[in-house]
Every structure is written in C-alpha cells, then in structure tokens.
Write an enzyme that holds these catalytic residues in place. Structure first.
Site, PDB file in Angstrom:
ATOM      1  N   HIS A 306       0.849  -1.187   0.000  1.00 46.30           N
ATOM      2  CA  HIS A 306       0.000   0.000   0.000  1.00 46.30           C
ATOM      3  C   HIS A 306       0.882   1.234   0.000  1.00 46.30           C
ATOM      4  O   HIS A 306       1.940   1.229   0.628  1.00 46.30           O
ATOM      5  CB  HIS A 306      -0.908   0.016   1.247  1.00 46.30           C
ATOM      6  CG  HIS A 306      -2.071   0.927   1.108  1.00 46.30           C
ATOM      7  ND1 HIS A 306      -1.981   2.266   1.402  1.00 46.30           N
ATOM      8  CD2 HIS A 306      -3.328   0.698   0.669  1.00 46.30           C
ATOM      9  CE1 HIS A 306      -3.158   2.815   1.168  1.00 46.30           C
ATOM     10  NE2 HIS A 306      -3.998   1.900   0.711  1.00 46.30           N
ATOM     11  N   ASP A 364      -7.983  -5.465   0.191  1.00 50.11           N
ATOM     12  CA  ASP A 364      -8.479  -6.275  -0.918  1.00 50.11           C
ATOM     13  C   ASP A 364      -8.078  -7.742  -0.827  1.00 50.11           C
ATOM     14  O   ASP A 364      -8.533  -8.561  -1.613  1.00 50.11           O
ATOM     15  CB  ASP A 364      -7.950  -5.710  -2.248  1.00 50.11           C
ATOM     16  CG  ASP A 364      -8.558  -4.354  -2.522  1.00 50.11           C
ATOM     17  OD1 ASP A 364      -9.754  -4.206  -2.264  1.00 50.11           O
ATOM     18  OD2 ASP A 364      -7.833  -3.464  -2.983  1.00 50.11           O
TER      19      ASP A 364
HETATM   20  N1  CMC Z   1       4.101  -7.534  -4.783  1.00 52.75           N
HETATM   21  C1  CMC Z   1       5.451  -7.532  -4.946  1.00 52.75           C
HETATM   22  N2  CMC Z   1       6.215  -6.452  -4.793  1.00 52.75           N
HETATM   23  C2  CMC Z   1       5.627  -5.301  -4.465  1.00 52.75           C
HETATM   24  C3  CMC Z   1       4.226  -5.222  -4.279  1.00 52.75           C
HETATM   25  C4  CMC Z   1       3.463  -6.389  -4.444  1.00 52.75           C
HETATM   26  N3  CMC Z   1       2.135  -6.375  -4.291  1.00 52.75           N
HETATM   27  N4  CMC Z   1       3.880  -3.956  -3.959  1.00 52.75           N
HETATM   28  C5  CMC Z   1       5.022  -3.259  -3.941  1.00 52.75           C
HETATM   29  N5  CMC Z   1       6.075  -4.066  -4.247  1.00 52.75           N
HETATM   30  C6  CMC Z   1       7.489  -3.694  -4.257  1.00 52.75           C
HETATM   31  C7  CMC Z   1       7.854  -2.913  -5.513  1.00 52.75           C
HETATM   32  O1  CMC Z   1       8.264  -3.754  -6.551  1.00 52.75           O
HETATM   33  C8  CMC Z   1       8.952  -2.013  -5.006  1.00 52.75           C
HETATM   34  O2  CMC Z   1      10.122  -2.782  -4.891  1.00 52.75           O
HETATM   35  P1  CMC Z   1      11.563  -2.098  -5.166  1.00 52.75           P
HETATM   36  O3  CMC Z   1      11.718  -1.041  -4.119  1.00 52.75           O
HETATM   37  O4  CMC Z   1      12.551  -3.207  -5.045  1.00 52.75           O
HETATM   38  O5  CMC Z   1      11.505  -1.530  -6.561  1.00 52.75           O
HETATM   39  C9  CMC Z   1       8.507  -1.675  -3.570  1.00 52.75           C
HETATM   40  O6  CMC Z   1       7.697  -2.800  -3.164  1.00 52.75           O
HETATM   41  C10 CMC Z   1       7.701  -0.386  -3.456  1.00 52.75           C
HETATM   42  O7  CMC Z   1       6.599  -0.470  -4.358  1.00 52.75           O
HETATM   43  P2  CMC Z   1       5.983   0.759  -5.142  1.00 52.75           P
HETATM   44  O8  CMC Z   1       5.317   0.258  -6.386  1.00 52.75           O
HETATM   45  O9  CMC Z   1       7.016   1.824  -5.290  1.00 52.75           O
HETATM   46  O10 CMC Z   1       4.914   1.250  -4.094  1.00 52.75           O
HETATM   47  P3  CMC Z   1       3.670   2.175  -4.393  1.00 52.75           P
HETATM   48  O11 CMC Z   1       3.387   2.882  -3.124  1.00 52.75           O
HETATM   49  O12 CMC Z   1       3.890   3.009  -5.602  1.00 52.75           O
HETATM   50  O13 CMC Z   1       2.520   1.118  -4.750  1.00 52.75           O
HETATM   51  C11 CMC Z   1       0.637  -0.287  -4.636  1.00 52.75           C
HETATM   52  C12 CMC Z   1       1.486   0.782  -3.916  1.00 52.75           C
HETATM   53  C13 CMC Z   1      -0.635  -0.555  -3.818  1.00 52.75           C
HETATM   54  C14 CMC Z   1       0.200   0.222  -6.039  1.00 52.75           C
HETATM   55  C15 CMC Z   1       1.487  -1.582  -4.782  1.00 52.75           C
HETATM   56  O14 CMC Z   1       1.866  -2.057  -3.505  1.00 52.75           O
HETATM   57  C16 CMC Z   1       0.775  -2.666  -5.577  1.00 52.75           C
HETATM   58  O15 CMC Z   1       0.830  -2.677  -6.812  1.00 52.75           O
HETATM   59  N6  CMC Z   1       0.049  -3.625  -4.865  1.00 52.75           N
HETATM   60  C17 CMC Z   1      -0.732  -4.610  -5.544  1.00 52.75           C
HETATM   61  C18 CMC Z   1      -2.075  -3.998  -5.951  1.00 52.75           C
HETATM   62  C19 CMC Z   1      -3.004  -3.812  -4.762  1.00 52.75           C
HETATM   63  O16 CMC Z   1      -3.171  -4.681  -3.938  1.00 52.75           O
HETATM   64  N7  CMC Z   1      -3.668  -2.631  -4.734  1.00 52.75           N
HETATM   65  C20 CMC Z   1      -4.663  -2.314  -3.712  1.00 52.75           C
HETATM   66  C21 CMC Z   1      -4.241  -1.206  -2.817  1.00 52.75           C
HETATM   67  S1  CMC Z   1      -5.343  -1.051  -1.387  1.00 52.75           S
HETATM   68  C22 CMC Z   1      -6.886  -0.631  -2.007  1.00 52.75           C
HETATM   69  C23 CMC Z   1      -6.925   0.580  -2.839  1.00 52.75           C
HETATM   70  O17 CMC Z   1      -6.221   1.555  -2.591  1.00 52.75           O
HETATM   71  O18 CMC Z   1      -7.741   0.600  -3.769  1.00 52.75           O
END
Ligand code: CMC
Length: 429
Positions: A306, A364
């Site tokens: 998140h 989720d």
């Molecule tokens: N699985 C594997 N690796 C992950 C995941 C994941 N679900 N989420 C983040 N990472 C890793 C990412 O690859 C990165 O690694 P590194 O630093 O080595 O490059 C690190 O963690 C930070 O990730 P980020 O993409 O920079 O983080 P963000 O804050 O931009 O993204 C997020 C947040 C929710 C989009 C992401 O965690 C994600 O894609 N999660 C899966 C989708 C999901 O479950 N979304 C629902 C969010 S809650 C409900 C809502 O808001 O609607």
C-alpha cells in the site's frame, strides 16, 4: 508557540516557507508562494510527498496501521456502527443520535428508486459489458436524469445530490449485475436496511424472493463500512480534481468510479481473488512468491502493499475475521482459497523481501473471498467498492466545494519535449 519555517537555499538566496500543522500527522511545508518567489515548481509525480488539500474527514497513520473516520478508529466503527451511521458521520462530522439516524435512514431509503427511464439507458449496453464499464456510464448519466440537483452553488441541491447518490448507487450496482446475468431488474424495498436491500436487489428474482440472512447482511454492511473513505487516494483525488472545475457532482463521482476501476486501486480485489485461485494450492505458493520478487516478472502479489500503510492495513484484519465468519455461516468448510490466502500471508510476512519493503495484506486481500462466498462474481467486486466509497467521495467533494480557499486543480510539469521549432510542410518532411 513560535511558527516553524522551512528554509530553501537556491544559490546565494534563501527563501522562507511557513510550516503548517494539522491536528495529528506530519507537518506540511506551505509552498503556495514557491513559484511566485523563486520561479520554480516542485516535482512530485504520484504525489508521494504532496498534501493537495486540507481535510478533517479521514486520517491514516500508515506506520501504525491506523485509520480514523472523523477521529473514530475503523475497528470500533466496524464493530459497533452500521454503514448508514458511518455515512452520517463522514458527511456531517459527528455520530448521529437515534433520532438523527432514523431521519437519515428514512431519507436515504426514500431515494433508492432510480428514474424509470434509466432502465432503457441500461439496455443500450452489451450484456457482456464489464459491470464497472456500465457503472461509469450510468453514474455519469445521472446528471442527465437529475438536473434539479446539479447546481453546485446551491447547498440544498448539493445535499439532495449527495443523498441521491448514496441511495441510488446500490440500485444502479444491482441493476448492472442483473443486466449482466440476464435477469430482470429488482426494485428496492423500503422495509429493508441498506445492505439487506442491496442483497435483495442483487439476488431476488420474480419467481423467488431472496431470504436475506442477517449475518450475511451484517457482513455486507461491514464491507461497506471498511471501504467508506480512505482520505486522498487516487479516486478521491480524481473526484476532487474533477469537482475543482465546478463540474456537477454526478460527473465527479463518475470520474471517481472510472479511476477506482484500475487494478492498482479498487480493481485489486478482483485481481487478488483471481490470483488466489490461480495459485490454487498451498504447495504452489513458493512459486508465486518467487515471481513476485523477480524484478523481470511483472507479477505482483495482488492485495499486498500500500502506498500509505507500511504496517498491517487495519481493514485487512477485520476482513480476515469476517471472511472466516461468513464461510462458517455459509457452511463452507476448508475453503481452499482462504487456506491459500492465509498461508500466502504467513509466508510473505516472514519473507525478507516483503519485510524489508513493509508489504502487508491490504483491504483487498480477503474481501474477494467474502464477496465470492456471498454469491458475487469477481466482476462485481470493484462495483461493490464503488458503492461503499461513494459516501467518502461525496463527503470529500462537499468539503472542497464549501472551502473558501478552493481553487481549480492545475498541476504543472517538468517539460522534456522539443523546444519551439519551425513547422515543416508535409512534402518537406
Ligand atoms: N508484490 C510484490 N512487490 C511489491 C508489491 C506487491 N504487491 N507492492 C510493492 N512491491 C514492491 C515494488 O516492486 C517495489 O520494490 P523495489 O523497491 O525493489 O523496486 C517496492 O515494493 C515499493 O513499491 P511501489 O510500487 O514503489 O509502491 P507504491 O506505493 O507506488 O505502490 C501499490 C502501492 C498498492 C500500487 C502496490 O503495492 C501494488 O501494486 N500492490 C498490488 C495492488 C493492490 O493490492 N492494490 C490495492 C491497494 S489497497 C486498495 C486501494 O487503494 O484501492
């Protein structure tokens, strides 16, 4: 108390910027005068360090894993309140008295029917359209059906539009579902509470009434409560940005629905359940964990991670307990998907990759298991999220419209395209 100031040094010049304090949470540097003073913009794609508004509705402490609606912890509201009580709280700032709640429930209940002509509007969609595609279109079309509540300068019209949306979203969502399965639309029933009425509109057919189980209705109500608001997330910010141009509220909420659809946001519940099913058995979990960690593989653990929570999402805790209860009530013992989910969570929470990045289950991760057990297809999951989040969008939109400091949202950019160049005629290119 001395006012805090942030100093920015650019070459031999220093500029002062006030530091503003909220009631809780990090202070913010007020850079509204930055461009006027320095001729510079800030660069913050994804708004990772930018507060775009001030708000008194919802507070998240991502490190603690805390979520407050108007100051009340989400777990207390989930345990003790009904969804409409939470709607009242989000909209008006205080928990209602018994009389206020009864009046509010009555008001919402009496607005649940949609304009009869909307039925024909639905019929223009292909039957196999994704219900979120239908929702985006129909919610936007509300502006065409309810002209008398689109004047945003009139507080009375704003209020009516708000109640209409909270009341009609479940009806529209249920219609989107019925349309997709080829069943007749079911009219709302005023003798049922919000969640029970929604289940009735989704699962009753003319040949047979759906018996709404109080426990299942309670679980539905709880899911609505857990999704009701989440401060300045992508869809809420979309609603605010749309509303900043004084667009009508139905158009703004339709924009929020469109944004919510993405798999990184509200679409994650659908993606999470699909992923759990794809994993299928506990034995295959390590393979998927390895894929999630592989930078050359685009696969991510859906329902994990998140932007704000760097701790267990407090909604996920309630969701996990509810999933277990609902499956027990429905007599689904040893549900393989729940087993995979729990084991996946356990393994991921011990894995260095997830621990280092503070990746925890989010709301989720478990919601899909509950919704599926209740009888919803995965394509409806994000629709239910949209129904629940409508009140949050509206509360945030109303707060913005009433703010005397409201300005049209207009981010700037770091331009990297071509500088000005001479036009060349097509023969000379
Ligand atoms: N699985 C594997 N690796 C992950 C995941 C994941 N679900 N989420 C983040 N990472 C890793 C990412 O690859 C990165 O690694 P590194 O630093 O080595 O490059 C690190 O963690 C930070 O990730 P980020 O993409 O920079 O983080 P963000 O804050 O931009 O993204 C997020 C947040 C929710 C989009 C992401 O965690 C994600 O894609 N999660 C899966 C989708 C999901 O479950 N979304 C629902 C969010 S809650 C409900 C809502 O808001 O609607």
């Amino acid at each position: 108390m001395t006012e805090k100031v942030a100093k920015l040094t650019l070459g031999d010049q220093t500029f002062d910027f006030p530091v503003l304090q909220g009631s809780v949470g990090p202070d913010v540097i007020d850079i509204r005068s930055l461009y006027a003073k320095t001729g510079l913009f800030t660069y913050d794609p994804g708004f990772t360090s930018t507060a775009a508004c001030d708000s008194s509705i919802t507070y998240i402490d991502g490190d603690k894993g805390e979520l407050l609606y108007r100051g009340y912890p989400i777990d207390q509201l989930a345990e003790k309140s009904s969804y409409t009580e939470v709607c009242y709280l989000l909209l008006y700032g205080e928990l209602p008295t018994k009389a206020q709640l009864a009046e509010f429930d009555d008001l919402v209940t009496r607005h649940t029917m949609v304009h009869e002509q909307m039925h024909y509007f639905f019929r223009g969609f292909r039957r196999d359209a994704h219900p979120m595609a239908v929702m985006t279109g129909v919610v936007g079309a509300m502006a065409a059906f309810y002209h008398d509540s689109t004047d945003i300068t009139d507080p009375q019209q704003r209020e009516i539009a708000s109640i209409r949306m909270i009341a009609k979203m479940p009806t529209i969502a249920a219609m989107a579902y019925k349309y997709s399965v080829g069943q007749p639309f079911v009219y709302p029933r005023n003798d049922l509470d919000y969640a029970s009425n929604f289940l009735h509109m989704c699962f009753s057919v003319p040949a047979e009434q759906y018996e709404v189980s109080p426990e299942i209705a309670r679980a539905m109500d709880l899911i609505f409560t857990l999704h009701a608001d989440h401060e300045q997330n992508a869809s809420t910010s979309t609603v605010r940005l749309s509303g900043s141009s004084d667009a009508n509220p139905f158009a703004c909420i339709a924009a929020g629905v469109a944004c919510l659809w993405g798999p990184a946001h509200g679409g994650a519940n659908e993606a999470a359940l699909n992923m759990l099913r794809q994993i299928g058995t506990v034995e295959r979990i390590p393979e998927f964990i390895a894929r999630a960690k592989d930078k050359n593989d685009p696969f991510r653990l859906m329902g994990f991670g998140h932007r704000v929570y760097k701790n267990y999402d407090p909604r996920a805790k309630v969701m996990q307990e509810t999933a277990k209860k609902v499956l027990d009530i429905l007599g689904v013992e040893n549900n393989p998907t729940l087993q995979v989910a729990k084991e996946l969570e356990r393994i991921a929470l011990e894995d260095e990759y997830f621990v280092d990045r503070k990746l925890y289950p989010n709301v989720d991760f478990y919601s899909g298991i509950i919704l599926n057990a209740i009888g919803f297809p995965t394509s409806m999951f994000t629709v239910l999220f949209a129904v629940a989040r409508t009140v949050g969008w509206i509360a945030q939109w109303k707060e913005m419209i009433a703010d005397p400091q409201k300005k049209i949202g207009r981010p700037r950019q770091l331009y990297n395209g071509s500088p000005a160049r001479e036009y060349q005629s097509i023969d000379a290119r």
